[in-house]
Enzyme design. Sequence first.
Site, PDB file in Angstrom:
ATOM      1  N   ARG A 447       0.828  -1.201   0.000  1.00 24.50           N
ATOM      2  CA  ARG A 447       0.000   0.000   0.000  1.00 24.50           C
ATOM      3  C   ARG A 447       0.874   1.267   0.000  1.00 24.50           C
ATOM      4  O   ARG A 447       0.581   2.246   0.677  1.00 24.50           O
ATOM      5  CB  ARG A 447      -0.950   0.017   1.213  1.00 24.50           C
ATOM      6  CG  ARG A 447      -2.257   0.746   0.892  1.00 24.50           C
ATOM      7  CD  ARG A 447      -3.069   1.046   2.121  1.00 24.50           C
ATOM      8  NE  ARG A 447      -4.354   1.598   1.755  1.00 24.50           N
ATOM      9  CZ  ARG A 447      -5.093   2.365   2.532  1.00 24.50           C
ATOM     10  NH1 ARG A 447      -4.686   2.673   3.744  1.00 24.50           N
ATOM     11  NH2 ARG A 447      -6.238   2.822   2.124  1.00 24.50           N
ATOM     12  N   ASP A 482      -5.564   1.757  13.087  1.00 25.43           N
ATOM     13  CA  ASP A 482      -5.480   0.882  11.919  1.00 25.43           C
ATOM     14  C   ASP A 482      -4.041   0.459  11.656  1.00 25.43           C
ATOM     15  O   ASP A 482      -3.082   1.090  12.126  1.00 25.43           O
ATOM     16  CB  ASP A 482      -6.025   1.691  10.714  1.00 25.43           C
ATOM     17  CG  ASP A 482      -6.519   0.843   9.569  1.00 25.43           C
ATOM     18  OD1 ASP A 482      -6.342  -0.382   9.611  1.00 25.43           O
ATOM     19  OD2 ASP A 482      -7.089   1.426   8.624  1.00 25.43           O
ATOM     20  N   ASP A 552     -12.890  -5.412   6.037  1.00 25.58           N
ATOM     21  CA  ASP A 552     -13.204  -4.360   5.066  1.00 25.58           C
ATOM     22  C   ASP A 552     -14.318  -4.808   4.135  1.00 25.58           C
ATOM     23  O   ASP A 552     -14.822  -4.022   3.335  1.00 25.58           O
ATOM     24  CB  ASP A 552     -11.962  -4.022   4.230  1.00 25.58           C
ATOM     25  CG  ASP A 552     -11.108  -2.978   4.923  1.00 25.58           C
ATOM     26  OD1 ASP A 552     -11.515  -2.502   6.000  1.00 25.58           O
ATOM     27  OD2 ASP A 552     -10.033  -2.641   4.398  1.00 25.58           O
TER      28      ASP A 552
HETATM   29  C1  DGJ Z   1      -8.409  -0.058   6.232  1.00 27.64           C
HETATM   30  C2  DGJ Z   1      -9.618  -0.057   7.101  1.00 27.64           C
HETATM   31  O1  DGJ Z   1     -10.056  -1.358   7.329  1.00 27.64           O
HETATM   32  C3  DGJ Z   1     -10.686   0.808   6.463  1.00 27.64           C
HETATM   33  O2  DGJ Z   1     -11.858   0.756   7.222  1.00 27.64           O
HETATM   34  C4  DGJ Z   1     -10.158   2.203   6.358  1.00 27.64           C
HETATM   35  O3  DGJ Z   1      -9.950   2.731   7.647  1.00 27.64           O
HETATM   36  C5  DGJ Z   1      -8.874   2.211   5.557  1.00 27.64           C
HETATM   37  N1  DGJ Z   1      -7.927   1.299   6.074  1.00 27.64           N
HETATM   38  C6  DGJ Z   1      -8.264   3.591   5.535  1.00 27.64           C
HETATM   39  O4  DGJ Z   1      -7.052   3.630   4.941  1.00 27.64           O
END
Ligand code: DGJ
Length: 731
Positions: A447, A482, A552
């Site tokens: 990423r 995160d 996600d």
């Molecule tokens: C991954 C998370 O799981 C999403 O909900 C979001 O916060 C993104 N990262 C943001 O980059």
Amino acid sequence: MAIIYNEKKRTFSLHTAKTTYQLKIGNLNYVKHLYYGATIQDEDLIYLVRRYDRGFSGNPYESLKERTFSLDAQPQEFTTQQQGDFRINSIEVQNADGSFSFNGRYRSHKMYKGAFTLNGLPTAIATENDTVDTLELVIEDSVTKIQVTLLYSVFEEADIIMRAARVHNGGEGEISLKRIMSVNMDYMNGRNLDLVSLPGRYGQERQVERQPLTHHVHKIRSGRGISSHQQNPFIALVDRTANEEYGSCYGFSLMYSGSFIAEVELDQYDQARLVMGINDRLFSYVVGPGEDFDTPAVLMTYTHKGLTKMSHNYHNFFRNNLNRSKFVKDVKRPILINTWEAAFFDFDDEKLVEIAKAARDMGVEMIVMDDGWFGKRDDDNSGLGDWVVNEKKIKCGLPKLVSQINDLGMKFGIWFEPEMVSEDSDLFRAHPDWAMEIPGRRAVRSRNQLVLDVSRREVQDYLIRSINGILDSANIYYVKWDINRAITDLWSNVLPADRQGEISHRYVLGLYRVMDGIIKTHPDIMFEGCAGGGGRFDSAMLTYFVQYWSSDNTKPLDNLKLHYGSSFVYPVCTMGAHVSTASPMVPIETKAAIAMCGTFGYELDATKLSKEEIEKCRKMSGYYHKFYDLNFFGDYYRLTNPFEPVNLVAWECVAKDKKKALLTVVTVHLTVNGPQEYIKCKGLLPNRKYRITGDGNEWTATGMALMHAGVPVPREIPEFTAFLYHLEVID
Ligand code: DGJ
């Protein structure tokens, strides 16, 4: 005392309310494992252990010509190394003289009230309602003076035993640990055991797999530096015949958030050995004279009442004994709307206020500003590490934005990804050596970001300082923490060459220190964990986070599987789940019913919803409040298995006093002109009468009828309909 030491027999019996665990100081002072199962008295179970002359299995020197005693064929509490036991082992140590040998035998023990704690690692906590006793039993190698203390805390009422190991270098030179497990569990008869694990992938975490033990080493692992989407640090060994209601189930949940392994070997004599702990791949740890090394803890539970009871033991324990935050139980968690799937990086302060205004009408109580509010962050190429507000987007400044949200009667939450750095960031420009990159090589990108060397003190201190600065600058109620990549290129610029094998574990210790410095110092903020969804969802993280973003993948039908799998160990109140615009063919009420099998919230642009949709959401938000206690604190039952080809998926949350329940049924497939289908409830009071509402009908029936005859689910309905059946005792 839940722990009884019989001095004459030299047995230790560890009693929880419904289980007994027994170990014994056996011949030649090796510590034998004798039993873990349903409660027995303290009788010495050594009669179970038979000795035979086993070819090619060595005998300890002291057994002289007696060939029937071999560590290769004896159940043990922790293993030795190079002492004739060829099975998987719990310790591999290179001694100061270069040899690989450990011959640990009983040295001493002590017992005390309360639970053990570990250096820098999270452990479960005893509450005032718990009876907790601890046994510390030391085994020692008489030549090297290396000691391993086996730690056992017995949480009596909860039927949980927490285990860990502490290595003490009592010798004079440095030793190098190559492998050190938290738990070793020997089964004298492992022939009919199945291994249950929770494998997955990004977007499809914690699916369920069950396989019979065969004669090899079964290995469940993460080598990704995080506990991972691909495997969860939980496994169970269960009787081949065990189902939801019957059969022996042994659960093991590792309290660790980095690379881990769980190995199970069915050996030549059909004995099984399970070990679980830090992954030994890319691991070696130097322990100097007089120093200690602590392993992470493992939470073990046993029941002969099937998988549901095993899950309930964990659910109750995770709700009561992992996290002291007031948001676990005392303060109701607000319904949130998260901006990620609504706007991704494309928002400003005005857009946030608009979303909040629209969401308020849906019954939403908090807006969470996700990724994109800091540094130079318009996409995922830049900005990570710069924890300063981007005033091009948040033009009015953070305190002002938060007060505008508060003026709407709503709370405000914010997102961070502390452990990462973008090359295009002020932090990286100032401290390129803080990112992990092996000298002479270019680090793997994922990423578009690099991993900070969180094992370093100055990095930890920077994160604590900069993130606390933001948290203390405005009225922030919630944080989403995160991490969006796996960890590679393990390297620290401040450790010598012979200690680079320590980085992976030191990173995890560093992370816990950062979390202590941010989360534990902000008891009024509610913290949710996230790792690109549920890539670091483990029992250690739940000592910090009251809930964890499950995935996600917000597709509701996929979430049926995700919730089912997660529920093997994690309670509903820990599983982050949102209603989104994914899967447009599924009605919004159904999406909400499914998200209620989690912490419930929204992940969409509220300004784009029609009036009708807003109204539907408002109604579903009302149900969240109505059923909050049942979902968050009730006993959760899996009623169908969504991994099988079923037409209905159903689950139930039953109040502790069993007088109320919420039965949720989702139709995932409607066969044309098919049979009437019924769902059988569980956990009700058999002789009491319940009123049932939820599909437009209202009727009464006894718990007995509802459990044995079931609830008929309407057929003439659109596909993907969800029913929320509310059951309440009326007499
Ligand atoms: C991954 C998370 O799981 C999403 O909900 C979001 O916060 C993104 N990262 C943001 O980059």
